[in-house]
Design an enzyme around this catalytic site. Structure first.
Site, PDB file in Angstrom:
ATOM      1  N   CYS A 156      12.192  76.801  46.564  1.00  0.00           N
ATOM      2  CA  CYS A 156      13.470  77.467  46.857  1.00  0.00           C
ATOM      3  C   CYS A 156      13.351  78.503  47.967  1.00  0.00           C
ATOM      4  O   CYS A 156      14.369  78.910  48.532  1.00  0.00           O
ATOM      5  CB  CYS A 156      14.010  78.149  45.611  1.00  0.00           C
ATOM      6  SG  CYS A 156      14.610  76.982  44.421  1.00  0.00           S
TER       7      CYS A 156
HETATM    8  N1  CO8 Z   1      25.399  71.155  27.364  1.00  0.00           N
HETATM    9  C1  CO8 Z   1      25.473  71.760  26.170  1.00  0.00           C
HETATM   10  N2  CO8 Z   1      24.464  72.470  25.621  1.00  0.00           N
HETATM   11  C2  CO8 Z   1      23.313  72.556  26.334  1.00  0.00           C
HETATM   12  C3  CO8 Z   1      23.166  71.932  27.587  1.00  0.00           C
HETATM   13  C4  CO8 Z   1      24.258  71.196  28.104  1.00  0.00           C
HETATM   14  N3  CO8 Z   1      24.201  70.604  29.303  1.00  0.00           N
HETATM   15  N4  CO8 Z   1      21.923  72.197  28.057  1.00  0.00           N
HETATM   16  C5  CO8 Z   1      21.308  72.943  27.139  1.00  0.00           C
HETATM   17  N5  CO8 Z   1      22.136  73.150  26.091  1.00  0.00           N
HETATM   18  C6  CO8 Z   1      21.853  73.919  24.880  1.00  0.00           C
HETATM   19  C7  CO8 Z   1      20.365  74.080  24.668  1.00  0.00           C
HETATM   20  O1  CO8 Z   1      19.803  72.953  24.024  1.00  0.00           O
HETATM   21  C8  CO8 Z   1      20.303  75.331  23.830  1.00  0.00           C
HETATM   22  O2  CO8 Z   1      20.589  75.004  22.501  1.00  0.00           O
HETATM   23  P1  CO8 Z   1      19.822  75.787  21.313  1.00  0.00           P
HETATM   24  O3  CO8 Z   1      20.221  77.235  21.463  1.00  0.00           O
HETATM   25  O4  CO8 Z   1      20.350  75.109  20.102  1.00  0.00           O
HETATM   26  O5  CO8 Z   1      18.360  75.565  21.563  1.00  0.00           O
HETATM   27  C9  CO8 Z   1      21.464  76.173  24.349  1.00  0.00           C
HETATM   28  O6  CO8 Z   1      22.345  75.248  25.006  1.00  0.00           O
HETATM   29  C10 CO8 Z   1      20.998  77.225  25.333  1.00  0.00           C
HETATM   30  O7  CO8 Z   1      20.139  76.603  26.322  1.00  0.00           O
HETATM   31  P2  CO8 Z   1      19.246  77.429  27.336  1.00  0.00           P
HETATM   32  O8  CO8 Z   1      18.512  78.494  26.600  1.00  0.00           O
HETATM   33  O9  CO8 Z   1      18.441  76.476  28.165  1.00  0.00           O
HETATM   34  O10 CO8 Z   1      20.408  78.064  28.239  1.00  0.00           O
HETATM   35  P3  CO8 Z   1      20.360  79.241  29.262  1.00  0.00           P
HETATM   36  O11 CO8 Z   1      21.441  80.179  28.935  1.00  0.00           O
HETATM   37  O12 CO8 Z   1      18.979  79.781  29.453  1.00  0.00           O
HETATM   38  O13 CO8 Z   1      20.757  78.507  30.635  1.00  0.00           O
HETATM   39  C11 CO8 Z   1      19.720  77.773  32.680  1.00  0.00           C
HETATM   40  C12 CO8 Z   1      19.936  77.509  31.194  1.00  0.00           C
HETATM   41  C13 CO8 Z   1      21.056  77.622  33.390  1.00  0.00           C
HETATM   42  C14 CO8 Z   1      18.746  76.720  33.208  1.00  0.00           C
HETATM   43  C15 CO8 Z   1      19.194  79.199  32.899  1.00  0.00           C
HETATM   44  O14 CO8 Z   1      18.105  79.447  32.053  1.00  0.00           O
HETATM   45  C16 CO8 Z   1      18.758  79.461  34.316  1.00  0.00           C
HETATM   46  O15 CO8 Z   1      19.486  79.296  35.273  1.00  0.00           O
HETATM   47  N6  CO8 Z   1      17.528  79.941  34.499  1.00  0.00           N
HETATM   48  C17 CO8 Z   1      16.987  80.264  35.809  1.00  0.00           C
HETATM   49  C18 CO8 Z   1      16.577  79.018  36.429  1.00  0.00           C
HETATM   50  C19 CO8 Z   1      16.156  79.187  37.859  1.00  0.00           C
HETATM   51  O16 CO8 Z   1      16.544  80.060  38.569  1.00  0.00           O
HETATM   52  N7  CO8 Z   1      15.353  78.254  38.274  1.00  0.00           N
HETATM   53  C20 CO8 Z   1      14.967  78.146  39.592  1.00  0.00           C
HETATM   54  C21 CO8 Z   1      14.715  76.699  39.776  1.00  0.00           C
HETATM   55  S1  CO8 Z   1      15.066  76.100  41.289  1.00  0.00           S
HETATM   56  C22 CO8 Z   1      13.638  76.049  42.223  1.00  0.00           C
HETATM   57  O17 CO8 Z   1      12.761  76.798  42.149  1.00  0.00           O
HETATM   58  C23 CO8 Z   1      13.562  74.925  43.158  1.00  0.00           C
HETATM   59  C24 CO8 Z   1      12.648  73.891  42.627  1.00  0.00           C
HETATM   60  C25 CO8 Z   1      12.493  72.774  43.589  1.00  0.00           C
HETATM   61  C26 CO8 Z   1      13.764  71.993  43.776  1.00  0.00           C
HETATM   62  C27 CO8 Z   1      13.922  70.922  42.787  1.00  0.00           C
HETATM   63  C28 CO8 Z   1      14.978  69.938  43.178  1.00  0.00           C
HETATM   64  C29 CO8 Z   1      15.444  69.083  42.008  1.00  0.00           C
END
Ligand code: CO8
Length: 374
Positions: A156
């Site tokens: 990123c």
């Molecule tokens: N619909 C409904 N429920 C869902 C879904 C969905 N789509 N997905 C997950 N849930 C559920 C989960 O199972 C979980 O349920 P439970 O509590 O029962 O376990 C609940 O919702 C909460 O899930 P999370 O804890 O995962 O939810 P978050 O509030 O943490 O949100 C995010 C998830 C959006 C991923 C968040 O954690 C986030 O944005 N984190 C930061 C991520 C970030 O900045 N990453 C950078 C990556 S990008 C990068 O570096 C580039 C990489 C190279 C490029 C790659 C190209 C592909």
């Protein structure tokens, strides 16, 4: 020594849009198929059923409403669940090169320059379409740039690291001007069958032209200083690579060959890293946060950006001070902060200061402090 400046920027946006509603319908269709195919094992408790995705969750967790992609037909087909891009012959321009050229031409047009004014092309992206020859060299050839070109990959943070490399070379005089180009086909690298991440990414290409400040024909952004930092983490990882063939058979579709992350940990660990990085960069540059007119942040998650904005400014930023493009483009890896910069900088006036900051896998953080001129 010369003073480097961003004199042009450009964004290539693919034609296809996938809304959250379309995405969730496709995913839930896939989940139904999967659960039907594995009904016996699921009933016997040997496999877990796929749970549905939801639009409400996606918006609440990320702030994303839609994403642009190079192909939506495959992504939205529950029996395919990945983009379908035609295999091109070696004589045709590659897809990433074409996207990069489009963004680069926009940056050149904005600066009133042509390829003949450029001495270096850096293709800085989180995924390269192939290992070699370098995409940057193909883009150089397609544009008609003399000089040299190379690829670099810092996930990123590729764009800001690329801008630092280009700015340093312009400053030292080894090149007169450089194009930093960020084509991102995240859709080909995303596991669309995983509801935890299927909503996160989109495709785009961005470009910035970095020249000597006095070469600017119009408004420019002097690059006052840059700062890059890395710290190893497995929390965002991909295990695909050239060693794949040497692994035991049947590994091609392994989950870890696509984007993997521990999103919660990334969220918690990257926030303090980025806030401290920006504070140290501004402090060393003698800039008070109150002097900043704009923050162009990496576009991964709205809550994350809201937090960083508050931490850096010491108050909640007004929407125009910290523009988000996430709602329209989703996370486009290295291109996100440059889309924000490109689309939300023309209103700034001479003397205004702003900071571009990207962060992500590695971990990596890169910041570019700029001042508007002209
Ligand atoms: N619909 C409904 N429920 C869902 C879904 C969905 N789509 N997905 C997950 N849930 C559920 C989960 O199972 C979980 O349920 P439970 O509590 O029962 O376990 C609940 O919702 C909460 O899930 P999370 O804890 O995962 O939810 P978050 O509030 O943490 O949100 C995010 C998830 C959006 C991923 C968040 O954690 C986030 O944005 N984190 C930061 C991520 C970030 O900045 N990453 C950078 C990556 S990008 C990068 O570096 C580039 C990489 C190279 C490029 C790659 C190209 C592909």
């Amino acid at each position: 020594m010369h003073i480097p400046a961003i004199t042009g920027s450009g964004v290539f946006t693919p034609e296809n849009v996938i809304t959250n509603a379309e995405l969730v319908t496709a995913f839930n269709g896939y989940a139904d198929l999967y659960n039907a195919e594995n009904a016996q094992a699921i009933a016997a408790g040997k496999m877990a059923a796929k749970e549905y995705s939801s639009e409400d969750f996606i918006v609440k967790a990320s702030g994303i409403y839609q994403r642009f992609v190079m192909d939506k037909s495959g992504v939205l087909d529950p029996t395919v669940m990945h983009p379908l891009l035609r295999q091109r012959s070696d004589e045709e321009p590659s897809v990433m090169a074409e996207m990069g050229v489009s963004a680069a031409n926009k940056a050149l047009d904005m600066a009133g320059k042509t390829a003949r004014d450029v001495g270096l092309v850096i293709c800085a992206a989180s995924n390269m379409e192939r290992a070699y020859p370098a995409l940057a060299i193909e883009i150089q050839e397609l544009l008609g740039v003399e000089g040299f070109a190379f690829d670099m990959n810092v996930a990123c943070s590729s764009a800001t690291f690329g801008i630092q490399a280009a700015a340093d070379m312009v400053r030292s005089g080894s090149v007169k001007s450089a194009l930093v180009i960020n084509p991102e086909i995240c859709s080909a690298h995303l596991e669309w069958r995983d509801r935890d991440c299927h909503f996160i990414f989109g495709d785009v290409a961005t470009a910035t032209l970095i020249e000597r400040r006095e070469a600017a024909k119009g408004p420019s952004f002097e690059i006052r200083s840059t700062r890059c930092a890395t710290q190893f983490s497995n929390n965002i990882r991909n295990n695909n690579g050239y060693l794949r063939r040497s692994r035991p058979a049947g590994m091609a579709d392994r989950r870890d060959m696509q984007f993997m992350q521990n999103g919660r940990k990334v969220f918690k660990e990257v926030l303090p890293l980025v806030s401290a990085h920006m504070a140290a960069h501004l402090g060393d540059a003698g800039v008070q946060s109150g002097d900043l007119k704009r923050l162009w942040l990496h576009q991964a998650n709205k809550t994350m950006n809201d937090f960083i904005g508050r931490k850096v400014l010491g108050r909640t930023p007004a929407p125009e001070e910290q523009p988000n493009i996430l709602q329209d483009y989703a996370n486009t890896s290295s291109a996100g902060s440059i889309i924000a910069f490109s689309k939300h900088s023309s209103d700034m006036v001479p003397g205004d200061l702003g900071i571009i900051c990207s962060f992500g896998a590695g971990y990596s953080v890169g910041s570019v402090l700029v001042e508007r001129h002209g």
